[in-house]
Design a protein around this motif. Structure first.
Motif, PDB file in Angstrom:
ATOM      1  N   UNK A 163       0.886  -1.228  -0.121  1.00  0.00           N
ATOM      2  CA  UNK A 163       0.003  -0.244  -0.036  1.00  0.00           C
ATOM      3  C   UNK A 163       1.020   1.034   0.157  1.00  0.00           C
ATOM      4  N   UNK A 164       2.036   1.298   0.953  1.00  0.00           N
ATOM      5  CA  UNK A 164       2.912   2.423   0.762  1.00  0.00           C
ATOM      6  C   UNK A 164       3.655   2.509  -0.713  1.00  0.00           C
ATOM      7  N   UNK A 165       4.096   1.158  -0.929  1.00  0.00           N
ATOM      8  CA  UNK A 165       4.993   1.120  -2.088  1.00  0.00           C
ATOM      9  C   UNK A 165       4.264   1.746  -3.407  1.00  0.00           C
ATOM     10  N   UNK A 166       2.920   1.724  -3.309  1.00  0.00           N
ATOM     11  CA  UNK A 166       2.023   2.076  -4.657  1.00  0.00           C
ATOM     12  C   UNK A 166       1.768   3.475  -4.406  1.00  0.00           C
ATOM     13  N   UNK A 167       2.067   4.104  -3.556  1.00  0.00           N
ATOM     14  CA  UNK A 167       1.805   5.590  -3.314  1.00  0.00           C
ATOM     15  C   UNK A 167       2.311   6.286  -4.669  1.00  0.00           C
ATOM     16  N   UNK A 168       1.488   7.466  -4.878  1.00  0.00           N
ATOM     17  CA  UNK A 168       1.986   8.163  -6.054  1.00  0.00           C
ATOM     18  C   UNK A 168       3.442   8.414  -6.514  1.00  0.00           C
ATOM     19  N   UNK A 169       4.073   9.141  -5.255  1.00  0.00           N
ATOM     20  CA  UNK A 169       5.566   9.187  -5.181  1.00  0.00           C
ATOM     21  C   UNK A 169       6.355   8.312  -5.108  1.00  0.00           C
ATOM     22  N   UNK A 170       6.124   7.154  -4.982  1.00  0.00           N
ATOM     23  CA  UNK A 170       6.763   5.998  -4.710  1.00  0.00           C
ATOM     24  C   UNK A 170       6.884   5.093  -5.969  1.00  0.00           C
ATOM     25  N   UNK A 171       5.859   4.427  -6.331  1.00  0.00           N
ATOM     26  CA  UNK A 171       5.861   3.603  -7.463  1.00  0.00           C
ATOM     27  C   UNK A 171       7.182   2.445  -7.626  1.00  0.00           C
ATOM     28  N   UNK A 172       7.229   1.757  -6.260  1.00  0.00           N
ATOM     29  CA  UNK A 172       8.263   0.670  -6.211  1.00  0.00           C
ATOM     30  C   UNK A 172       7.621  -0.737  -5.787  1.00  0.00           C
ATOM     31  N   UNK A 194       5.384   2.831 -16.992  1.00  0.00           N
ATOM     32  CA  UNK A 194       4.517   3.607 -16.147  1.00  0.00           C
ATOM     33  C   UNK A 194       4.167   3.039 -14.835  1.00  0.00           C
ATOM     34  N   UNK A 195       3.177   3.606 -14.057  1.00  0.00           N
ATOM     35  CA  UNK A 195       2.864   3.342 -12.419  1.00  0.00           C
ATOM     36  C   UNK A 195       2.193   1.890 -12.515  1.00  0.00           C
ATOM     37  N   UNK A 196       2.604   1.429 -11.377  1.00  0.00           N
ATOM     38  CA  UNK A 196       1.555   0.294 -10.918  1.00  0.00           C
ATOM     39  C   UNK A 196       0.855   0.613  -9.554  1.00  0.00           C
ATOM     40  N   UNK A 197      -0.351   0.527  -9.867  1.00  0.00           N
ATOM     41  CA  UNK A 197      -1.658   0.667  -8.713  1.00  0.00           C
ATOM     42  C   UNK A 197      -2.099  -0.191  -8.081  1.00  0.00           C
ATOM     43  N   UNK A 230      14.820   4.696  -8.588  1.00  0.00           N
ATOM     44  CA  UNK A 230      14.333   4.322  -7.185  1.00  0.00           C
ATOM     45  C   UNK A 230      13.712   2.858  -7.096  1.00  0.00           C
ATOM     46  N   UNK A 231      13.294   2.308  -7.960  1.00  0.00           N
ATOM     47  CA  UNK A 231      12.834   0.757  -7.731  1.00  0.00           C
ATOM     48  C   UNK A 231      13.981  -0.122  -7.428  1.00  0.00           C
TER      49      UNK A 231
END
Length: 466
Positions: free
Chosen positions: A212-221, A264-267, A310-311
């Motif tokens: 849940x935290x890793x998928x935050x908009x500024x994280x994406x990890x 792109x992002x993972x939600x 970052x990832x």
């Protein structure tokens, strides 16, 4: 024992939760001002509408835009119920089943259910089946989203309603489904019910306290989009090498591809894209599944290696913490026994050698209690609250021993991941027959073993969520 990653991403998740629910505090303040307005003579503040959970910037997607792809090998016991669950979400013409050299009635049942079927021979493995299905049915050209389902997965009725909202952000290319264990029919054995409970605890801890935290908009990890029930934009899926050689599972690799190619992002959201999956209820099947998951992770790390970003930085820290944690848990029992024996020599038998004094303080009972059992109990409390099931607490004293088993498996398969490749070919696991409420059938807890055409490999169909 709580790792640094767990603590950090739990805090990040709390920040995200507070941001997503800030409207509640504003609503309470507005109601209070409205209540005191007649007393103060000030005009009441108009109520603000609750903001949408996900920002809507892109083109809205509908169930008709979604293709469902199910890779199956000897799944006659569960495939019909999975198709029924999927057909409640999308039209049956959107459902595609790839029967990977099934020797039972999997393909016939799927055809009888009115969905599109592709039969493969020889056995290509799950990744091969998915790649063949995507190409054969032309899914990336005909649909905007592809939903990947395991043959034993039960998506909830609101899976698409909640999951497609995450695609309203045009930067999102994949939605990681939330995994929950199928609890009915219950396993007929105590060890089986214990294993399923431990796996459900793992799902809760990893998804609520990490992902849940890793998928935050500024994280994406996020490190994995689980293959049991997740969705991909087709323009991104076309760029992903689904059938990567030498890997035992596909979902870690597909996720790493998203990060490596910067697609792109993972939600992920705990309340969106929820699905239920069967988990192993025998120790033999559990060990096979965990070995397969961990081997697949290490093989994917070997394939992609490390990049700048970052990832990859977060992944490196996680790997260091994972290996250190595994070594700790593997050495926990022998170190505790050695310390206990040394303490007995000192305090019971009066042995005054300095070495026994030193060893007796290496790992005392209070150290194990405070450093291992209490942190692990905290994880179980989180799971019990989330599940609203206090019976989880009765199993809490045994869960640390499962972590020792997991650690042993992790260290055991690590050398193999860097010294040998895998074919990805699968065989069928033991299934618990699924049936809808009120449907006649075998007694509760019944199981069946599907005939296997490939006895050389172990197939895992539950979700990888780490």
């Amino acid at each position: 024992m709580l790792g640094v990653s767990t603590i950090f991403w739990s805090c990040a998740g709390l920040v995200r939760l507070a941001a997503e629910n800030s409207w509640r505090a504003e609503e309470i303040r507005a109601r209070f001002r409205e209540w005191i307005a007649p007393l103060t003579g000030r005009p009441a503040v108009s109520k603000r509408h609750r903001p949408a959970r996900h920002r809507s910037k892109g083109v809205r997607l509908y169930p008709v835009n979604v293709a469902v792809l199910i890779a199956a090998h000897n799944e006659e016991l569960v495939i019909n119920e999975t198709i029924l669950s999927a057909s409640a979400l999308v039209p049956r013409r959107n459902i595609h089943v790839v029967s990977d050299m099934s020797t039972d009635n999997t393909a016939a049942i799927a055809r009888g259910a009115g969905v599109k079927v592709l039969e493969l021979e020889p056995n290509r493995g799950k990744a091969g089946a998915l790649a063949a299905g995507i190409a054969h049915f032309g899914l990336c050209k005909r649909f905007k989203v592809v939903m990947l389902l395991d043959a034993d997965t039960r998506p909830t009725p609101d899976y698409l309603e909640t999951g497609l909202q995450l695609f309203s952000d045009p930067t999102v290319v994949a939605v990681a489904g939330r995994a929950k264990s199928i609890m009915t029919p219950r396993s007929p054995t105590r060890i089986g019910r214990f294993l399923v409970a431990y796996r459900e605890r793992l799902y809760i801890v990893v998804q609520l306290m990490l992902k849940y935290g890793q998928a935050a908009r500024g994280a994406n990890v996020v490190s994995i989009v689980p293959g049991f029930a997740s969705m991909y934009r087709t323009n991104a899926l076309a760029e992903i090498e689904v059938l990567a050689p030498g890997l035992v599972i596909e979902d870690f690799n597909m996720t790493f591809e998203i990060h490596a190619k910067k697609l792109g992002r993972i939600a992920f959201h705990p309340a969106a894209a929820v699905a239920y999956t069967q988990d192993p209820d025998t120790l033999k099947d559990y060990v096979k599944q965990v070995r397969r998951w961990i081997l697949g992770f290490w093989q994917t790390v070997r394939r992609h290696r490390m990049h700048f970003g970052k990832f990859w930085f977060v992944l490196t820290l996680y790997i260091i913490e994972l290996v250190a944690s595994c070594i700790f848990f593997v050495l926990l029992v022998p170190a505790f026994l050695l310390s206990t024996i040394a303490a007995a020599e000192v305090w019971i038998f009066g042995n005054r050698w300095q070495v026994f004094y030193v060893l007796s303080g290496v790992l005392r009972p209070q150290d194990v209690l405070i450093g291992v059992f209490l942190p692990d109990l905290l994880l179980t409390v989180v799971a019990a609250i989330s599940m609203r099931n206090p019976r989880f607490l009765l199993m809490a004293p045994l869960f640390p021993f499962m972590r020792i088993l997991d650690a042993m498996i992790c260290l055991q398969v690590l050398p193999r991941a860097f010294s040998a490749s895998s074919s990805g070919v699968w065989v069928s696991p033991v299934r618990r027959i699924q049936q809808r409420a009120g449907e006649a059938g075998p007694a509760k807890g019944s199981q069946a073993k599907v005939p296997s055409a490939q006895p050389s490999a172990a197939r895992s169909s539950a979700a990888r969520i780490g």
